[in-house]
Design a protein around this motif. Structure first.
Motif, short mmCIF file in Angstrom:
data_model
loop_
_atom_site.label_atom_id
_atom_site.label_comp_id
_atom_site.label_asym_id
_atom_site.label_seq_id
_atom_site.Cartn_x
_atom_site.Cartn_y
_atom_site.Cartn_z
N TYR A 81 0.73 -1.20 -0.07
CA TYR A 81 -0.09 0.00 -0.06
C TYR A 81 0.80 1.15 0.03
O TYR A 81 0.53 2.37 -0.37
CB TYR A 81 -1.13 0.04 1.27
N THR A 82 2.08 1.25 0.66
CA THR A 82 2.81 2.31 0.64
C THR A 82 3.23 3.14 -0.55
O THR A 82 3.17 4.57 -0.59
CB THR A 82 4.34 1.91 1.18
N PRO A 83 3.27 2.65 -1.74
CA PRO A 83 3.39 3.63 -2.80
C PRO A 83 2.19 4.38 -3.33
O PRO A 83 2.34 5.34 -3.91
CB PRO A 83 3.94 2.62 -4.06
N PHE A 84 1.09 3.96 -2.86
CA PHE A 84 -0.07 4.43 -3.03
C PHE A 84 -0.34 5.57 -2.14
O PHE A 84 -1.34 6.41 -2.30
CB PHE A 84 -1.21 3.47 -3.28
N LYS A 85 0.26 5.60 -1.10
CA LYS A 85 -0.26 6.80 0.00
C LYS A 85 -0.32 7.92 -0.33
O LYS A 85 -1.35 8.65 -0.18
CB LYS A 85 0.59 6.39 1.34
N ARG A 86 0.61 8.47 -1.03
CA ARG A 86 0.94 10.00 -1.33
C ARG A 86 -0.43 10.38 -2.47
O ARG A 86 -1.09 11.18 -2.39
CB ARG A 86 2.17 10.40 -1.85
N ALA A 87 -0.51 9.48 -3.39
CA ALA A 87 -1.58 9.68 -4.50
C ALA A 87 -2.86 9.55 -3.82
O ALA A 87 -3.89 10.55 -4.22
CB ALA A 87 -1.36 8.38 -5.53
N ILE A 88 -3.10 8.70 -2.95
CA ILE A 88 -4.43 8.73 -2.31
C ILE A 88 -4.59 9.74 -1.42
O ILE A 88 -5.82 10.41 -1.45
CB ILE A 88 -4.76 7.41 -1.62
N GLU A 123 -2.64 9.83 -11.78
CA GLU A 123 -1.28 9.21 -11.14
C GLU A 123 -1.38 8.19 -10.39
O GLU A 123 -0.66 7.32 -10.77
CB GLU A 123 -0.57 10.69 -10.07
N GLY A 124 -2.43 8.08 -9.35
CA GLY A 124 -2.62 7.00 -8.73
C GLY A 124 -2.96 5.64 -9.80
O GLY A 124 -2.54 4.40 -9.65
N SER A 125 -3.71 6.08 -10.88
CA SER A 125 -4.14 4.80 -11.70
C SER A 125 -3.02 4.47 -12.60
O SER A 125 -2.77 3.16 -12.66
CB SER A 125 -5.16 5.47 -12.66
N GLU A 126 -2.10 5.35 -13.00
CA GLU A 126 -0.73 5.06 -13.88
C GLU A 126 0.07 4.20 -12.75
O GLU A 126 0.83 3.01 -13.28
CB GLU A 126 0.14 6.17 -14.35
N LEU A 128 -0.70 2.37 -10.33
CA LEU A 128 -1.23 0.96 -10.34
C LEU A 128 -1.01 -0.03 -11.36
O LEU A 128 -0.56 -0.90 -11.36
CB LEU A 128 -3.10 1.06 -9.95
N ARG A 129 -1.12 0.69 -12.61
CA ARG A 129 -0.78 -0.04 -13.88
C ARG A 129 0.44 -0.54 -13.63
O ARG A 129 0.88 -1.73 -14.24
CB ARG A 129 -1.08 0.68 -15.26
N ASP A 130 1.50 0.25 -13.52
CA ASP A 130 2.77 0.04 -13.35
C ASP A 130 3.16 -1.02 -12.30
O ASP A 130 3.91 -1.95 -12.52
CB ASP A 130 3.64 1.29 -12.91
N ARG A 131 2.50 -1.09 -11.28
CA ARG A 131 2.93 -1.97 -10.10
C ARG A 131 2.16 -3.40 -10.64
O ARG A 131 2.92 -4.45 -10.40
CB ARG A 131 2.12 -1.61 -8.93
N LEU A 132 1.27 -3.45 -11.51
CA LEU A 132 0.60 -4.61 -11.94
C LEU A 132 1.12 -5.21 -13.46
O LEU A 132 0.98 -6.22 -13.71
CB LEU A 132 -0.96 -4.58 -12.15
N LYS A 135 2.23 -8.95 -14.25
CA LYS A 135 1.17 -9.70 -14.36
C LYS A 135 -0.10 -9.62 -14.89
O LYS A 135 -1.00 -10.34 -15.21
CB LYS A 135 0.87 -10.12 -12.91
N VAL A 136 -0.35 -8.26 -15.25
CA VAL A 136 -1.75 -7.99 -15.62
C VAL A 136 -1.64 -6.83 -16.48
O VAL A 136 -0.89 -5.83 -16.32
CB VAL A 136 -2.69 -7.26 -14.67
N ARG A 137 -2.46 -6.87 -17.93
CA ARG A 137 -2.56 -5.93 -18.71
C ARG A 137 -3.87 -5.18 -18.42
O ARG A 137 -4.82 -5.98 -18.48
CB ARG A 137 -2.46 -6.27 -19.96
N LEU A 138 -3.67 -3.88 -18.41
CA LEU A 138 -5.47 -3.38 -18.12
C LEU A 138 -5.00 -1.75 -18.71
O LEU A 138 -4.10 -1.29 -18.80
CB LEU A 138 -5.69 -3.10 -16.63
N ASP A 139 -6.30 -1.48 -19.34
CA ASP A 139 -6.17 -0.03 -19.74
C ASP A 139 -6.36 1.14 -18.82
O ASP A 139 -6.49 0.70 -17.55
CB ASP A 139 -7.47 0.05 -20.94
#
Length: 167
Positions: A81-88, A123-126, A128-132, A135-139
């Protein structure tokens, strides 16, 4: 939407950190409906979709429990969760400022703050895309909807205050 198998067909969110209010439940249901309406979610190297997602935000981690349409477990993706704290945090602050601007009926502030809110959401969405990405491709649209669910899962103020602007 692309391949009908490369999508999320059902979502559930678990958060033991906060007690959900009626308004929070409406926000969550809306975010889930938006995600299910249109999404692109492909597990790299697998063809098990469509997928059921259980998003679990407990402690310092986010767990994406993925199963097939029948509920058979496929994979659990764990993210810190740590990388998302600032964006959230930035996003929630912008939402609170936006609510204040709306209450004050200040159109200039509303437009300016809403642009910032959208930028934080992207920013948070990008992130998330980067972190996944391994394993996952998502738009971006799907990432935005998933990021909204993470916010709702992890942010107590979103459960207490019906913002109506989570996307």
């Amino acid at each position: 939407m692309g391949n009908h198998r490369n999508r999320i067909s059902a979502v559930d969110v678990v958060s033991s950190q906060v007690e959900i209010t009626r308004e929070g439940k409406v926000e969550l249901e809306t975010a889930i409906a938006d995600l299910l309406d249109e999404n692109s979610f492909e597990l790299i190297g697998r063809d098990n979709g469509p997928y059921r997602l259980l998003l679990d935000g407990v402690g310092p981690r986010l767990a994406f429990h993925l199963s097939d349409a029948e509920g058979n477990p496929i994979l659990v993706l764990i993210l810190s969760y740590t990388p998302f704290k600032r964006a959230i945090s930035d996003y929630v602050f912008a939402c609170e400022a936006l609510c204040s601007a709306v209450a004050a009926s200040d159109p200039y502030k509303i437009e300016t703050i809403d642009m910032s809110r959208r930028a934080y959401h992207n920013e948070g969405s990008e992130l998330l895309r980067d972190r996944l990405s391994s394993k996952v491709r998502l738009d971006l649209r799907t990432a935005r909807q998933l990021f909204t669910l993470i916010i709702l899962c992890r942010t107590p103020s979103f459960w207490r205050v019906p913002l109506g602007i989570a996307s």
